[in-house]
Motif scaffolding. Structure first.
Motif, PDB file in Angstrom:
ATOM      1  N   GLY A  35       2.434   9.222  -5.565  1.00  0.00           N
ATOM      2  CA  GLY A  35       2.359   9.588  -4.157  1.00  0.00           C
ATOM      3  C   GLY A  35       3.721   9.591  -3.503  1.00  0.00           C
ATOM      4  N   TYR A  36       3.870  10.443  -2.473  1.00  0.00           N
ATOM      5  CA  TYR A  36       5.128  10.562  -1.733  1.00  0.00           C
ATOM      6  C   TYR A  36       4.844  10.372  -0.251  1.00  0.00           C
ATOM      7  CZ  TYR A  36       7.114  12.531  -5.944  1.00  0.00           C
ATOM      8  OH  TYR A  36       7.545  12.711  -7.230  1.00  0.00           O
ATOM      9  N   TYR A  37       5.718   9.592   0.402  1.00  0.00           N
ATOM     10  CA  TYR A  37       5.535   9.328   1.815  1.00  0.00           C
ATOM     11  C   TYR A  37       6.895   9.293   2.490  1.00  0.00           C
ATOM     12  CZ  TYR A  37       0.843   8.113   0.365  1.00  0.00           C
ATOM     13  OH  TYR A  37      -0.403   8.169  -0.175  1.00  0.00           O
ATOM     14  N   LYS A  38       7.078  10.134   3.505  1.00  0.00           N
ATOM     15  CA  LYS A  38       8.325  10.155   4.259  1.00  0.00           C
ATOM     16  C   LYS A  38       8.170   9.275   5.488  1.00  0.00           C
ATOM     17  CE  LYS A  38      11.823  13.237   6.185  1.00  0.00           C
ATOM     18  NZ  LYS A  38      12.225  14.644   6.426  1.00  0.00           N
ATOM     19  N   ILE A  39       9.148   8.380   5.697  1.00  0.00           N
ATOM     20  CA  ILE A  39       9.069   7.402   6.779  1.00  0.00           C
ATOM     21  C   ILE A  39      10.364   7.450   7.572  1.00  0.00           C
ATOM     22  CG2 ILE A  39       8.856   4.955   7.331  1.00  0.00           C
ATOM     23  CD1 ILE A  39       7.202   4.638   4.802  1.00  0.00           C
ATOM     24  N   PRO A  84      -2.754  -3.510  -7.512  1.00  0.00           N
ATOM     25  CA  PRO A  84      -1.619  -4.404  -7.822  1.00  0.00           C
ATOM     26  C   PRO A  84      -0.673  -3.754  -8.822  1.00  0.00           C
ATOM     27  CG  PRO A  84      -3.551  -5.063  -9.059  1.00  0.00           C
ATOM     28  CD  PRO A  84      -3.987  -3.916  -8.184  1.00  0.00           C
ATOM     29  N   ASN A  85       0.545  -4.274  -8.861  1.00  0.00           N
ATOM     30  CA  ASN A  85       1.574  -3.843  -9.824  1.00  0.00           C
ATOM     31  C   ASN A  85       1.953  -2.376  -9.685  1.00  0.00           C
ATOM     32  OD1 ASN A  85       1.649  -6.440 -11.096  1.00  0.00           O
ATOM     33  ND2 ASN A  85      -0.257  -5.898 -12.155  1.00  0.00           N
ATOM     34  N   ALA A  86       1.709  -1.798  -8.513  1.00  0.00           N
ATOM     35  CA  ALA A  86       2.206  -0.448  -8.256  1.00  0.00           C
ATOM     36  C   ALA A  86       3.708  -0.513  -7.988  1.00  0.00           C
ATOM     37  CB  ALA A  86       1.493   0.182  -7.064  1.00  0.00           C
ATOM     38  N   LYS A  87       4.424   0.491  -8.448  1.00  0.00           N
ATOM     39  CA  LYS A  87       5.879   0.528  -8.285  1.00  0.00           C
ATOM     40  C   LYS A  87       6.222   1.399  -7.087  1.00  0.00           C
ATOM     41  CE  LYS A  87      10.127   1.308 -10.924  1.00  0.00           C
ATOM     42  NZ  LYS A  87      10.682   1.756 -12.235  1.00  0.00           N
ATOM     43  N   ILE A  88       6.946   0.817  -6.125  1.00  0.00           N
ATOM     44  CA  ILE A  88       7.358   1.539  -4.930  1.00  0.00           C
ATOM     45  C   ILE A  88       8.865   1.738  -4.989  1.00  0.00           C
ATOM     46  CG2 ILE A  88       7.452   1.563  -2.420  1.00  0.00           C
ATOM     47  CD1 ILE A  88       5.022  -0.768  -4.144  1.00  0.00           C
ATOM     48  N   GLU A  89       9.306   2.979  -5.051  1.00  0.00           N
ATOM     49  CA  GLU A  89      10.719   3.304  -5.121  1.00  0.00           C
ATOM     50  C   GLU A  89      11.121   4.133  -3.910  1.00  0.00           C
ATOM     51  OE1 GLU A  89      11.880   4.122  -9.599  1.00  0.00           O
ATOM     52  OE2 GLU A  89       9.997   5.143  -9.105  1.00  0.00           O
ATOM     53  N   VAL A  90      12.371   3.984  -3.523  1.00  0.00           N
ATOM     54  CA  VAL A  90      12.937   4.799  -2.454  1.00  0.00           C
ATOM     55  C   VAL A  90      13.753   5.905  -3.106  1.00  0.00           C
ATOM     56  CG1 VAL A  90      14.378   4.843  -0.396  1.00  0.00           C
ATOM     57  CG2 VAL A  90      13.011   2.809  -0.931  1.00  0.00           C
ATOM     58  N   ARG A  91      13.346   7.151  -2.922  1.00  0.00           N
ATOM     59  CA  ARG A  91      14.016   8.266  -3.587  1.00  0.00           C
ATOM     60  C   ARG A  91      15.476   8.331  -3.164  1.00  0.00           C
ATOM     61  NH1 ARG A  91      10.986  13.844  -3.810  1.00  0.00           N
ATOM     62  NH2 ARG A  91      12.650  14.098  -5.333  1.00  0.00           N
ATOM     63  N   GLY A  92      16.345   8.401  -4.165  1.00  0.00           N
ATOM     64  CA  GLY A  92      17.771   8.479  -3.897  1.00  0.00           C
ATOM     65  C   GLY A  92      18.419   7.156  -3.571  1.00  0.00           C
TER      66      GLY A  92
END
Length: 810
Positions: free
Chosen positions: A90-94, A48-56
């Motif tokens: 972590g990094y994930y390309k979608i 929980p409370n993980a921050k998910i950001e979209v690079r750029g």
């Protein structure tokens, strides 16, 4: 010329903000995709409370209790950056938007904090260039009265230690104009880079984050950052209207120091406001009895400081635009000064006959700082966002003197000292007005490449008036353009960048010498990789070529400098010894740019209960500027006008720039090599107990043989930290080794060990979470002298001290 430059700044700012507003309404069709999923740990448990950001992008989300998250309105191709306390990022390309994405984060003992002061994403574990970041809690635990003392135990960082009242960071043996100090990525606008007795005009007590870039950071910050950057981040320009606040109050015994600080943030849906302030007062600090100083205190080391920041922002759907005003006042002693310094026997006899004793020297500064910050997500063509930073500072630094006469009656002497302190007169006044505009145009994903195009305009006006105005008035203007790009190639992140600057320095001619303008065009480029070569391990390799334009002080200094107790001469002058005691100073007008080739190699283990970082660096510097002891004294100098008065001697008053003989140091250029090692290892022995070992070492040699002066010694430190149930306890031992690799006319310095400890308890269930803390510094009352300090022999480190305090957040 000054007005035209300011007009260009105003026009550029207006164009950026107007362009941002127009572009924000365009290209909405580019935003369509949705992404949803869950964040889990290595065992599949939700985070929980993980921050998910979209690079750029300006999109972000926080995972729910079950780890789920959802993002909408995204471009077709995005790269997610996911972070959570205690886990590696972590990094994930979608591509094309997805549902049911599972993001797995792995635990790591190394703390990982994102850097906010760069136009591209970076952190301590994801950059080719070595970076360290102190977050809010780490700053509160390490906070000291000056920036240098706050950061002195960071790897690769030492304190210049001009007493506890004026200490600035030294990075890998480099300081002064090679280490840039910034506030929210803008130059602090003070004169701390001119001399070690000039305090840095930033305050860690109200900082939210401190970022340290070790090694050349010229690509991001210009040629003044060839040795590194310290960026102090605060919330004076608020980015959110969420109501929050904090306070801190404590008392320290070693200098009878008391301090208090507080901050508040709040607002409405579209407006945000911020206010913070602090006050600190301390007396002369105690030293170990082995120092054999009168009263076991360092005279002239008291200080008083206060500051306040007010800010407000307009919150938009695509970002914010905010403005802040800050006021800073400091009054502090300059220890280690005796009137005349008795460099020669005959002067000491005359000095004693006149009935003078020690001379009290103090300094006071006043700074008004305005900052406009704006971050706007625009989605306009290849431009993804426009980040603007505009700053203006008006800074005044005064050096105050009061001479004390000897008195037969002790009571009369005490009364005289009280009166003298009130009758301090201004010996020298330094003033600097600094204007800076930084604009970063962040780039959308183009074939996998992301980056930013940055523009940096600066204007600085410097004046020094008084009996020790060792540098003439000058104006410096610069324009820099930089391009930074990065791309992932599987497990390899490639980072590339280049920057070009134009730097123009215009000095004001003096009555003795006519000076000419100097212009430089520094070029910088860099290449680096971060390679995840094995699960939980990575390697960073960075190469950079950097050029630095010298500062106005390095070029045109000519006069006595009370801070270094020396007579300083800039690089554009030549000294000619015509005979014994007869040295002529002539303007030569020749100075070269400083060039360096730099390599950093880092090896990291970033996952699991055991983590480490080992870094080796090598910097080869051509035409390195440094102060060389000429062997002359100021009473031997004669100034000559190279155009009109060649060979003509001036009057006795003009020939002697200072009535007391000071050693003469001149800025010269020599090829030099800097190299060293930095390492840290952290082991989570159990859930509450972590053991750490760290160390660093730097060597600085002249290519022609010999050592550079005031280079910090090697260090080795160990930390034991226990955290459980609101309790935190830490024991920290640091061994400073003997420094015997010294420059000509420089004495070695013995090694010493510092033992510090702290314990705290946090009531997290209270309506306002409170933390009570107790710190002990130099528990063994060890006598230590800082080799890299100009006051090495006069200012020992403080003795045993205890600090008791309380802080809270709401």
């Amino acid at each position: 010329m000054k007005n035209s430059f300011k007009n260009r700044l105003a026009a550029k700012t207006a164009a950026v903000l107007v362009g941002a507003g127009v572009s924000a309404t365009m290209s909405s069709s580019l935003i369509a995709a949705e992404v949803s999923g869950v964040v889990v740990d290595a065992h599949g448990g939700p985070i929980p409370n993980a921050k998910i950001e979209v690079r750029g992008e300006a999109h972000e989300a926080v995972s729910a209790e079950d780890g789920s998250f959802s993002l909408s309105g995204l471009p077709e191709t995005v790269e997610l950056h996911v972070s959570a306390p205690g886990y590696n990022h972590g990094y994930y390309k979608i591509d094309g938007g997805q549902a049911g994405v599972q993001v797995t984060l792995h635990r790591g003992v190394l703390e990982q904090v994102d850097v906010v002061g760069l136009p591209i994403h970076a952190s301590s574990l994801e950059s080719a260039l070595p970076i360290a970041v102190l977050d809010y809690d780490a700053i509160r635990e390490k906070q000291a009265a000056t920036l240098g003392e706050t950061l002195k135990y960071e790897i690769g960082v030492n304190s210049s230690y001009y007493g506890p009242t004026s200490s600035s960071p030294i990075i890998r043996g480099m300081d002064g104009p090679r280490v840039l100090i910034t506030q929210n990525s803008l130059d602090t606008g003070d004169v701390s880079r001119v001399g070690p007795d000039h305090v840095v005009s930033t305050e860690s007590l109200t900082a939210q984050q401190i970022e340290i870039l070790r090694g050349p950071a010229t690509l991001f910050y210009g040629s003044g950052a060839i040795g590194g950057v310290v960026n102090v981040v605060d919330h004076r320009v608020p980015r959110s209207s969420e109501t929050a606040g904090a306070f801190q109050v404590d008392y320290g015994t070693v200098a009878e120091q008391s301090q208090v600080a507080g901050e508040w943030q709040g607002g409405t849906e579209s407006l945000a406001f911020h206010v913070d302030g602090f006050y600190r007062d301390s007396g002369d600090y105690s030293v170990p009895s082995d120092a054999e100083l009168e009263g076991d205190v360092l005279a002239g080391s008291s200080a008083e400081a206060s500051g306040v920041n007010l800010g407000g922002s307009i919150l938009l759907d695509n970002g914010f635009i905010g403005l802040s005003y800050g006021r800073l006042d400091r009054d502090y002693g300059v220890p280690g000064h005796v009137h005349g310094e008795e460099e020669h026997d005959h002067e000491e006899e005359e000095h004693e006959e006149e009935g003078h004793d020690e001379e009290e020297v103090r300094a006071e500064l006043e700074q008004d700082r305005w900052q406009l910050l704006s971050e706007l997500d625009v989605h306009w063509g290849w431009i993804n966002a426009i980040n603007t930073r505009l700053g203006y500072t008006d800074y005044v630094h005064r050096e105050l003197h009061a001479e004390h006469e000897e008195h037969e009656d002790e009571h009369e002497e005490e009364e005289h000292e009280e009166e003298a302190h009130d009758e301090l007169h201004v010996g020298t006044e330094f003033r600097r007005r600094n204007t800076q505009l930084r604009v970063d145009l962040t780039q959308r994903d183009l074939g996998g490449w992301r980056g930013a195009l940055s523009f940096d305009l600066r204007q600085s006006e410097f004046e020094a008036e008084g009996e020790e105005a060792f540098a003439p008035p000058s104006e410096t203007q610069s324009l820099g353009v930089a391009l930074i790009e990065e791309k992932h190639f599987g497990p390899v992140l490639l980072q590339l960048g280049a920057r070009v600057e134009q730097v123009d320095i215009s000095p004001e001619s003096t009555t003795e010498l006519e000076l000419e303008d100097e212009s430089f065009t520094p070029l910088n480029f860099s290449a680096g990789i971060v390679w995840d070569f094995y699960h939980g391990y990575n390697m960073g390799l960075a190469y950079s070529f950097a050029e630095r334009a010298p500062s106005a002080g390095e070029l045109f200094a000519l006069g006595p400098h009370i801070g270094t107790r020396s007579y300083e001469i800039g690089a554009v002058y030549e000294l000619h010894e015509e005979g014994e005691g007869d040295v002529h100073v002539e303007y030569a007008g020749e100075a070269d740019i400083e060039r360096s080739n730099n390599v950093d190699l880092s090896f990291r283990k970033i996952e699991g209960d055991l983590g480490f970082i080992v870094t080796a660096f090598y910097n080869q510097v051509d035409d390195y500027y440094y102060q060389e002891d000429t062997g002359f004294h100021s009473d031997e100098l004669h100034l000559e006008d190279h155009d009109e008065h060649e060979g003509e001697e001036h009057s006795e008053e003009e020939e002697h720039a200072h009535e007391d003989a000071l050693p003469v140091y001149q800025f010269v250029q020599r090829d030099a090599n800097f190299y060293g090692l930095e390492a840290e290892l952290h082991w989570a022995v159990t859930a509450p107990l972590t053991l750490s070992v760290w160390g660093d070492s730097v060597r600085a040699e002249l290519a022609e043989g010999g050592n550079l002066p005031r280079i910090p010694p090697a260090r080795l430190g160990g930390i034991a930290r226990f955290e459980q149930g609101g309790w935190m306890a830490e024991l920290h031992a640091t061994q400073y080794f003997e420094q015997d690799r010294v420059a000509e006319n420089e004495a070695p310095t013995d090694g010493y060990m510092m033992l510090d400890a702290q314990v705290s308890y946090t009531w997290s269930n209270a309506s306002v979470p409170l933390t009570f803390y107790l710190k002990g510094d130099n528990l063994t009352d060890e006598l230590g002298y800082v080799h890299n300090s100009f006051l090495k022999d006069d200012a020992p480190l403080p003795g045993r001290g205890v600090t008791l305090g309380l802080r809270g957040e709401f």
